[in-house]
Design an enzyme around this catalytic site. Sequence first.
Site, mmCIF file in Angstrom:
data_model
loop_
_atom_site.group_PDB
_atom_site.id
_atom_site.type_symbol
_atom_site.label_atom_id
_atom_site.label_comp_id
_atom_site.label_asym_id
_atom_site.label_seq_id
_atom_site.Cartn_x
_atom_site.Cartn_y
_atom_site.Cartn_z
ATOM 1 N N ASP A 199 0.850 -1.192 0.000
ATOM 2 C CA ASP A 199 0.000 0.000 0.000
ATOM 3 C C ASP A 199 0.888 1.244 0.000
ATOM 4 O OD1 ASP A 199 -1.709 2.102 0.379
ATOM 5 O OD2 ASP A 199 -2.781 1.214 2.075
ATOM 6 N N HIS A 204 0.666 8.070 3.542
ATOM 7 C CA HIS A 204 1.457 7.445 4.592
ATOM 8 C C HIS A 204 2.953 7.743 4.481
ATOM 9 C CE1 HIS A 204 -2.219 5.341 5.490
ATOM 10 N NE2 HIS A 204 -2.270 4.857 4.261
ATOM 11 N N ILE A 219 0.248 9.547 8.165
ATOM 12 C CA ILE A 219 -0.350 8.690 9.184
ATOM 13 C C ILE A 219 0.016 7.235 8.923
ATOM 14 C CG2 ILE A 219 -2.267 10.280 9.568
ATOM 15 C CD1 ILE A 219 -4.054 8.370 7.951
ATOM 16 N N GLY A 222 -4.051 2.036 8.457
ATOM 17 C CA GLY A 222 -4.999 1.408 9.377
ATOM 18 C C GLY A 222 -4.753 -0.084 9.507
#
Length: 295
Positions: A199, A204, A219, A222
């Site tokens: 990903d 990110h 961030i 998840g």
Amino acid sequence: MPIFYPDILDQRTPARTFTYGDKDVMLYALGVGMGQDPMNETELPFVYEKNLKVIPTAATVLAAGARAAANAGPAPQMPEGHRPSQINFLMVVHGEQKVELHKPLPTKGTFTVEGRTVGAFDKGKDKGAVVINESVWTDENGEKVATLTSSTFARGDGGFGGPTEGAPEPHKVPERAPDMSVDFTTREDQALLYRLNGDRNPLHSDPDSAKRSGFPRPILHGLCTYGITCRAILQAVTDFDPDQIKSHQARFSAPVFPGDTITVDIWKDGKEISFEARVKDRNATVIKNGLAVLR
């Protein structure tokens, strides 16, 4: 292209074959923080090919995009006369994730994955939609290995005329105090390492992209936080035996920033292990309604 209901329930993604090996298994474990202490002999088998073990939630990345294939991969296969749906992927949020293992994950192998849409729920024109997708792995003998179920909150696709109720209810964690809690401090470069599992969303990794999305800095994925909660169950409940975990599910509720310390609260009720995760420094619950089921 909008959501067409009930046509969306007939959407399938073409069967796709993929292979993974020990490098992929170890990279995932490193990505969720295993092996920071190379002398920790309880974690070493997850990051070293000798007596290699597989974290159950690695199924979310080992198919090299299986989840993406279920959501945004090749054009879906539809019965004749049915209209294909396409949600606005600039407006989506990953809502929930579940991994169910029909047998323990092997350290390597070749598998086939097929995806389909199993639910679509209309929250209203200005409130979005919830779309539920399922991916099923089978091995070379045609036996089921894993079923991955994910829900996507499509903020820009409400008002399509589908059902407003009937979506699966989230698991309710016990109201009593947690039976135990486990702390994990994430690394400042955790997202940069985890993204190598597949990903590569710049949210990110790229500070400018993160700021355009409303965050002060990139961030953590998840699904990385999700994997950390599985790591907590392995450490606190199964004595690092991944074969004990049959399924692992959770709902995403707030972002984690690399460097945050994640506290995973755990409740034990027989073979049902409830959990939630929070960042105490920001008073933020980042994972809710977690449930791991043991064999």
